[in-house]
Scaffold this motif. Structure first.
Motif, PDB file in Angstrom:
ATOM      1  N   LYS A 279       0.809  -1.221   0.000  1.00  0.00           N
ATOM      2  CA  LYS A 279       0.000   0.000   0.000  1.00  0.00           C
ATOM      3  C   LYS A 279       0.845   1.276   0.000  1.00  0.00           C
ATOM      4  O   LYS A 279       0.322   2.362  -0.234  1.00  0.00           O
ATOM      5  N   LEU A 280       2.129   1.155   0.289  1.00  0.00           N
ATOM      6  CA  LEU A 280       2.974   2.340   0.456  1.00  0.00           C
ATOM      7  C   LEU A 280       3.183   3.072  -0.866  1.00  0.00           C
ATOM      8  O   LEU A 280       3.173   2.463  -1.943  1.00  0.00           O
ATOM      9  N   PRO A 281       3.397   4.395  -0.808  1.00  0.00           N
ATOM     10  CA  PRO A 281       3.629   5.172  -2.035  1.00  0.00           C
ATOM     11  C   PRO A 281       4.857   4.683  -2.795  1.00  0.00           C
ATOM     12  O   PRO A 281       5.799   4.125  -2.209  1.00  0.00           O
ATOM     13  N   ILE A 282       4.831   4.871  -4.096  1.00  0.00           N
ATOM     14  CA  ILE A 282       5.939   4.469  -4.968  1.00  0.00           C
ATOM     15  C   ILE A 282       6.382   5.665  -5.801  1.00  0.00           C
ATOM     16  O   ILE A 282       5.628   6.634  -5.971  1.00  0.00           O
ATOM     17  N   PRO A 283       7.594   5.645  -6.358  1.00  0.00           N
ATOM     18  CA  PRO A 283       8.046   6.763  -7.196  1.00  0.00           C
ATOM     19  C   PRO A 283       7.441   6.731  -8.604  1.00  0.00           C
ATOM     20  O   PRO A 283       7.177   5.655  -9.142  1.00  0.00           O
ATOM     21  N   TYR A 284       7.220   7.934  -9.143  1.00  0.00           N
ATOM     22  CA  TYR A 284       6.780   8.094 -10.533  1.00  0.00           C
ATOM     23  C   TYR A 284       7.776   9.015 -11.221  1.00  0.00           C
ATOM     24  O   TYR A 284       8.135  10.063 -10.673  1.00  0.00           O
ATOM     25  N   TYR A 285       8.210   8.625 -12.402  1.00  0.00           N
ATOM     26  CA  TYR A 285       9.120   9.474 -13.163  1.00  0.00           C
ATOM     27  C   TYR A 285       8.380  10.116 -14.330  1.00  0.00           C
ATOM     28  O   TYR A 285       7.689   9.445 -15.078  1.00  0.00           O
ATOM     29  N   GLN A 286       8.571  11.444 -14.445  1.00  0.00           N
ATOM     30  CA  GLN A 286       7.966  12.173 -15.550  1.00  0.00           C
ATOM     31  C   GLN A 286       8.950  12.187 -16.728  1.00  0.00           C
ATOM     32  O   GLN A 286      10.112  12.560 -16.580  1.00  0.00           O
ATOM     33  N   ALA A 294       5.246   4.702 -13.367  1.00  0.00           N
ATOM     34  CA  ALA A 294       5.429   4.158 -12.015  1.00  0.00           C
ATOM     35  C   ALA A 294       6.594   3.163 -11.997  1.00  0.00           C
ATOM     36  O   ALA A 294       6.779   2.388 -12.934  1.00  0.00           O
ATOM     37  N   VAL A 295       7.354   3.204 -10.915  1.00  0.00           N
ATOM     38  CA  VAL A 295       8.455   2.249 -10.708  1.00  0.00           C
ATOM     39  C   VAL A 295       8.181   1.542  -9.380  1.00  0.00           C
ATOM     40  O   VAL A 295       8.773   1.848  -8.348  1.00  0.00           O
ATOM     41  N   SER A 296       7.237   0.594  -9.420  1.00  0.00           N
ATOM     42  CA  SER A 296       6.765  -0.031  -8.182  1.00  0.00           C
ATOM     43  C   SER A 296       7.841  -0.866  -7.497  1.00  0.00           C
ATOM     44  O   SER A 296       7.851  -1.009  -6.275  1.00  0.00           O
ATOM     45  N   LYS A 297       8.776  -1.419  -8.271  1.00  0.00           N
ATOM     46  CA  LYS A 297       9.815  -2.259  -7.663  1.00  0.00           C
ATOM     47  C   LYS A 297      10.771  -1.440  -6.804  1.00  0.00           C
ATOM     48  O   LYS A 297      11.526  -2.004  -6.012  1.00  0.00           O
TER      49      LYS A 297
END
Length: 425
Positions: A279-286, A294-297
């Motif tokens: 459930k924790l936030p993940i990084p997103y690259y523009q 999204a880079v969920s790993k």
């Protein structure tokens, strides 16, 4: 049966110059001691000069003369950890993989099977007369019936029955393997030495060398149908193949870095585990095309989060395999910052009415540190109120490594530590 002689106990992260030379050389021969190392990074068991050295977790707190079952529980815990991992080699690049894991897993499985089922017994089917299960087609084809009240009566019934041969060649091979296991690993498998098993001693040694024994077992395997027999014979073949060509009976079982095992054990044994990583936030690259990928790993992953009953109280726990006997040997800024961000992430998920606290859990019996705080540089800190209130404290806890290992092996919970964690906030 001859067994390993002396068992000496040491601690992971001991200084190399405090370890006997012959043990250091044994570790060095297996690539566990490098020229630039000052401390031993190994938790497990190694043989040297027909003796055994057991390296227990750091800060284990066991008094000399009371280590009897420690090696047994340590190896059982490592075996369980190895079995529950998707692959025992997953962490090889980090040096966390279980050295000798597959071989020891085979040893444990063979020994557990022996304890449960005893020695192998070959099932033989015998043809008999009037004793056992009736073979009606054979009886009708070979015997003459006598009429009685208009019905045929057969006086001699062709029957069959099964009997079990316990002194066959496979049983002898099985007995030899179990004798070897007890000789070299008895104290690890049973927590004691000087083991005598009369059932094993009464069987003579099998015929032929290892190559001939493997061929015999492979032939026996083709004739076997029960799941237990197939499992056992395959295990015996693998064990003999592993031993084939070896000139020594050296033992090396353990991990270079124990921190992954420490984390896994605490995660399983604390009460009220709350699954939150997915459930924790993940990084997103523009991207240049203004797309957000999204880079969920590469998202946040806490060690453990626990919840107090049904209350909105959560504890974010970082299992730290640190010495932590002083502030200088405790986690530094990167670990502290990471915990603060985990706490913030869980707070966002659970809402403003939830109470989220942060905790480190170190190995040891004595609590040397109470908590970690953030304060301004060059300011004299004399009380908690002198620290920066924007940063929540991280509470420090200590857990006896051997108590944790015992709980992990026995599938019990750390009730006291779990309660202490919520009492500290």
């Amino acid at each position: 049966m001859k067994q390993k002689n002396n068992i000496k106990y040491f601690s992971d992260r001991s200084f190399i110059n405090s370890i006997p030379h012959e043990i250091v050389e044994a570790l060095r021969s297996h690539g566990l001691v490098a020229p630039d190392m000052f401390k031993i990074y190994f938790c497990g068991v190694i043989s040297y000069d027909d003796n055994i050295a057991v390296f227990l977790p750091r800060n284990h707190g066991i008094n000399e003369g009371k280590e009897a079952e420690s090696g047994y529980y340590l190896l059982q815990a490592l075996h369980k950890y190895f079995q529950t991992k998707e692959s025992g080699l997953n962490d090889q690049e980090n040096g966390d993989h279980f050295i000798g894991g597959r071989a020891f897993s085979l040893i444990v499985n063979l020994f557990n099977d022996y304890q449960l089922n005893g020695l192998y017994a070959r099932r033989v089917k015998e043809h008999t007369i009037n004793s056992g299960k009736v073979n009606w087609p054979r009886t009708i084809a070979r015997n003459t019936p006598y009429p009685s009240n208009g019905k045929p009566i057969y006086l001699d019934l062709i029957t069959s029955r099964s009997r079990y041969i316990t002194n066959c060649e496979t049983a002898k091979i099985h007995a030899q393997v179990i004798r070897e296991l007890l000789s070299h690993y008895g104290f690890l498998l049973l927590g004691k030495q000087n083991i005598i098993d009369e059932e094993l001693e009464r069987l003579e040694k099998p015929l032929g060398e290892k190559k001939q024994q493997i061929k015999y077992l492979e032939r026996e395997l083709r004739l076997s149908y029960s799941e237990r027999d197939i499992f056992l014979i395959k295990g015996l073949i693998q064990y003999i193949k592993d031993k084939k060509g070896q000139t020594s009976s050296d033992i090396l079982i353990g991990v270079r870095k124990f921190h992954s095992v420490w984390e896994a054990m605490l995660d399983e044994c604390l009460v009220g585990k709350y699954v939150v990583n997915h459930k924790l936030p993940i990084p997103y690259y523009q991207t240049n095309n203004n797309e957000f990928v999204a880079v969920s790993k590469k998202g946040q992953r806490t060690d453990t989060v626990i919840q107090k009953g049904n209350e909105k109280r959560f504890a974010v726990i970082d299992a730290k395999y640190y010495d932590a006997k002083s502030p200088q040997t405790a986690p530094g800024w990167p670990d502290i910052v990471k915990q603060l961000f985990y706490q913030q992430a869980v707070s966002i998920l659970e809402g403003e009415d939830a109470k989220i606290s942060n905790h480190f859990v170190f190995p040891g019996d004595l609590a040397e540190l109470k908590s970690a705080h953030i304060g301004k540089r060059n300011k004299k800190i004399e009380a908690i109120n002198d620290c920066l209130s924007q940063y929540e404290p991280i509470y420090c806890h200590y857990q006896s490594p051997m108590e944790l290992i015992s709980a992990y092996v026995k599938n019990t919970k750390l009730e006291l530590l779990s309660s202490e964690i919520f009492l500290s906030t």
